[in-house]
Design a protein around this motif. Structure first.
Motif, PDB file in Angstrom:
ATOM      1  N   LEU A  14       0.773  -1.202  -0.031  1.00  0.00           N
ATOM      2  CA  LEU A  14       0.084   0.021   0.010  1.00  0.00           C
ATOM      3  C   LEU A  14       0.763   0.996   0.068  1.00  0.00           C
ATOM      4  N   VAL A  15       2.020   1.322   0.844  1.00  0.00           N
ATOM      5  CA  VAL A  15       2.863   2.509   0.668  1.00  0.00           C
ATOM      6  C   VAL A  15       3.376   2.839  -0.425  1.00  0.00           C
ATOM      7  N   VAL A  16       4.061   1.711  -1.115  1.00  0.00           N
ATOM      8  CA  VAL A  16       4.457   1.820  -2.472  1.00  0.00           C
ATOM      9  C   VAL A  16       3.347   2.336  -3.621  1.00  0.00           C
ATOM     10  N   ILE A  17       2.220   1.597  -3.596  1.00  0.00           N
ATOM     11  CA  ILE A  17       1.113   1.993  -4.456  1.00  0.00           C
ATOM     12  C   ILE A  17       0.682   3.319  -4.207  1.00  0.00           C
ATOM     13  N   ILE A  18       0.235   3.868  -2.865  1.00  0.00           N
ATOM     14  CA  ILE A  18      -0.299   5.338  -2.856  1.00  0.00           C
ATOM     15  C   ILE A  18       0.872   6.253  -3.213  1.00  0.00           C
ATOM     16  N   ARG A  19       2.207   6.222  -2.746  1.00  0.00           N
ATOM     17  CA  ARG A  19       3.151   6.963  -3.110  1.00  0.00           C
ATOM     18  C   ARG A  19       3.097   6.960  -4.815  1.00  0.00           C
ATOM     19  N   SER A  20       3.202   5.985  -5.335  1.00  0.00           N
ATOM     20  CA  SER A  20       3.147   5.916  -6.739  1.00  0.00           C
ATOM     21  C   SER A  20       2.004   6.596  -7.424  1.00  0.00           C
ATOM     22  N   VAL A  21       0.778   6.819  -6.785  1.00  0.00           N
ATOM     23  CA  VAL A  21      -0.382   7.144  -7.277  1.00  0.00           C
ATOM     24  C   VAL A  21      -0.430   8.780  -7.259  1.00  0.00           C
ATOM     25  N   VAL A  22       0.465   9.168  -6.261  1.00  0.00           N
ATOM     26  CA  VAL A  22       0.604  10.704  -5.778  1.00  0.00           C
ATOM     27  C   VAL A  22       1.582  11.147  -6.842  1.00  0.00           C
ATOM     28  N   VAL A  23       2.896  10.442  -6.937  1.00  0.00           N
ATOM     29  CA  VAL A  23       3.676  10.824  -7.799  1.00  0.00           C
ATOM     30  C   VAL A  23       3.257  11.045  -9.442  1.00  0.00           C
ATOM     31  N   GLN A  24       2.415   9.967  -9.953  1.00  0.00           N
ATOM     32  CA  GLN A  24       1.991  10.064 -11.320  1.00  0.00           C
ATOM     33  C   GLN A  24       0.757  10.609 -11.469  1.00  0.00           C
ATOM     34  N   GLY A  25       0.333  11.366 -10.293  1.00  0.00           N
ATOM     35  CA  GLY A  25      -1.150  12.201 -10.545  1.00  0.00           C
ATOM     36  C   GLY A  25      -2.239  11.347 -10.765  1.00  0.00           C
ATOM     37  N   GLY A  26      -2.343  10.220 -10.110  1.00  0.00           N
ATOM     38  CA  GLY A  26      -3.850   9.398 -10.074  1.00  0.00           C
ATOM     39  C   GLY A  26      -3.723   8.234 -10.547  1.00  0.00           C
TER      40      GLY A  26
END
Length: 612
Positions: A202-214
């Protein structure tokens, strides 16, 4: 780490603290159960938790057992390179739970055995039991070595964490709580470790979603990069990942894990009733799906972040299994403690699998190799069980050293399960479903299945399938804004980005005539072994007088054992009740037929009388 001018953050103190905390909590659980269960004097209590476990912890433990660090590191890398169609495993998991709960669980549960291989002696003979036991021990020690070593290597090369320090510390903690606390400690540490695994994803997924803009951007990138390849229904058995290889091959592999593997069977037969055991399997299905979904989406995040600059081709990492740790250090390096959480997640996967294996190996050795030949008291057997846990813990750490010489992780582990698990599954299927299968048929079927599986498995290692069969998806380096000083892509990439026609032709012309047989998808190794074992076993049994065999009913699957039978009985009961009411009404109608003019009136009367 491989040379490139892009620096990625390394482990901070906070990360080591988070990782150490996970090890300490696991060890504490073992210590707690060793203290609370110190009055236990039997090896059965130690190895099966005294058969008092409930469905929830067992279901979470079943999920954690074979969702190892390999799932955390290799599944996302598989999506990155071959696409998200490994999501079809979801169907394989569902079919596996159905077959396991209806075919294998009822038989093992009613026999109340500690080792699944005890069944082989009850149904066939001592030789079959010993061969099954030895194959299981070899398979499990090989697998466990890979499970300990693989994540340590990937994490060491990316985070700079000490390789053998990590291997030995996880091995020691694992051996400690297995030896001290037995199955109950293993189950409850699995529950904690599954939570840590999901948190790491979840930590990786949430941070990736934030970095990639959704989320939509990540899905869109994956779609444009050809990663959402769910419509691949090519029936060609030589193709690496298609709907058919994943759903059919995957089902066979996972049935050999859930249906007959000691580590899993030992868990669900430790439940307090058959209903709890069945429930634990179906609840575990939700756990498997959530881990699969997390790992597939993490793979899509991986592609979305590196779609313009692939760190593997550019030589920043030396193997696809390092992609996830590289991403973590890249996007979470500025948040002390979070890379540590991901590493703890990967190691939680390892710990849960290794502890299951150690406990299962101890159970099998005690029940199959020591108990039948000695007259030890329960107290002595209990101490011996602990000694065995310790011994196998040390052996598995040793095996990790040998695993350092092996290649691609995911394929290696699945190949081990396919090559040995397939024929064993065939053997148990013969025993449970074929009343005329005898010991001669069982042994020859097992040996034939094993021979064919080993032949294909070893052939596939010598002649790996050509790129047009495995079809790795293209990786891009156009967006890299640095110069690669020491390009490792030629040294490490097993397939060029776009296979060159001439090299492919030369490659295929060198291959022997049997090379296509060796190119069989690694997911089909298991079905080949299973079907060969069953086919040869049935023929030999019929030829050696198996039709005259009389088998004890409790050793076979009876229709009364299945849920389907009870549902049908309930349905028939309901139909009989309804038809009984209809008969009564029909009789009433017939008695009122004397004068047609009064039919309605008489029917009304009967209705009134029935209400009264």
């Amino acid at each position: 780490m491989s040379g490139g001018s892009v620096a990625v953050a390394s482990f901070a103190v906070a990360d080591y603290v988070v990782f150490a905390l996970m090890l300490v909590v696991s060890a504490a659980v073992g210590f707690y159960y060793a203290w609370t269960d110190r009055s236990q004097s039997s090896s059965g209590d130690f190895l099966t938790g005294g058969r008092r476990l409930t469905a929830l912890p067992v279901s979470l433990s079943l999920t954690a057992s074979f969702m190892s660090a390999i799932t955390v590191l290799s599944n996302p890398a598989e999506v990155y390179r071959y696409g998200a169609n490994i999501g079809f495993y979801a169907l394989a998991y569902a079919l596996t739970m159905l077959v396991t709960s209806e075919v294998f669980l009822p038989v093992f549960y009613k026999l109340a055995i500690t080792s699944t291989y005890e069944y082989l002696e009850l149904r066939f003979n001592r030789a079959t039991r010993l061969l099954g036991t030895l194959l299981f021990i070899v398979q499990t020690i090989l697998y466990t070595g890979i499970v300990i070593y693989a994540p340590a290597l990937a994490l060491n090369q990316v985070t700079g964490m000490d390789l053998w320090g990590a291997v030995i510390s996880t091995g020691i903690v694992c051996t400690f709580y297995c030896t001290m606390g037995g199955l109950r400690a293993v189950v409850w540490t699995d529950v904690i470790q599954l939570g840590v695994m999901l948190a790491g994803f979840l930590v990786v997924i949430i941070r990736s979603v934030v970095v990639q803009g959704g989320v939509l951007n990540i899905i869109s990138d994956s779609h444009q990069g050809g990663r959402l390849n769910f419509l691949d229904f090519d029936p060609n058995p030589l193709r690496r990942n298609t709907f058919w290889t994943l759903s059919i091959g995957g089902t066979f592999i996972w049935i050999s894990v859930y249906g007959i593997n000691q580590a899993q069977v030992q868990r669900y037969i430790s439940c307090k009733s058959v209903t709890h055991a069945r429930l634990s399997l179906y609840m575990n299905l939700l756990g498997l799906w959530s881990v699969l979904l997390s790992s597939v989406f993490a793979g899509m995040c991986l592609y979305s972040v590196y779609k313009r600059c692939d760190p593997w081709t550019t030589g920043l990492i030396s193997a696809p299994d390092q992609l996830m740790p590289y991403l973590v250090m890249d996007i979470l390096g500025d948040y002390p403690g979070l890379p540590g959480l991901f590493v703890a997640a990967a190691y939680s996967g390892s710990l849960s699998t290794v502890s299951s294996s150690i406990n299962a190996l101890a159970a099998v050795t005690i029940e199959d190799l020591i108990k039948p030949h000695t007259n030890l008291s329960e107290k002595q057997l209990s101490w011996l069980s602990k000694g065995m846990s310790l011994l196998f813990g040390v052996l598995c750490i040793g095996m990790a050293g040998i695993a350092s010489l092996m290649g691609g992780i995911l394929q290696a582990t699945i190949s081990i399960f396919g090559v040995i698990g397939g024929p064993l599954l065939g053997l148990f299927t013969l025993g449970i479903l074929c009343p005329f299968a005898n010991s001669k048929g069982a042994l020859s079927g097992l040996l034939a299945g094993l021979t064919i599986s080993l032949w294909v498995g070893i052939g596939a290692q010598i002649y790996p399938p050509p790129a047009e069969m495995s079809r790795p998806l293209p990786l891009n380096t156009e967006g890299c804004n640095f110069t690669v000083t020491n390009n490792h892509s030629l040294a490490f990439s097993p397939f060029p980005e776009q296979p060159n026609v001439t090299t492919t032709l030369i490659h295929t012309s060198d291959r022997p005539a049997m090379a296509d047989w060796y190119s069989l998808s690694y997911l089909y190794f298991s079905p080949v072994g299973t079907m060969t074992a069953i086919f040869v076993g049935l023929i030999v049994s019929i030829l050696t007088g198996g039709c005259k065999l009389r088998v004890e009913p409790k050793l076979m699957l009876l229709k009364e054992d299945t849920t389907f039978y009870h549902l049908m009985k309930r349905f028939e009961g309901g139909v009989k009740k309804r038809s009984g009411k209809l008969k009564l009404k029909n009789q009433e109608k017939k008695s009122g037929n004397a004068n047609p003019a009064f039919i309605d009136f008489e029917l009304d009367l009967t209705k009134i009388s029935s209400r009264e």
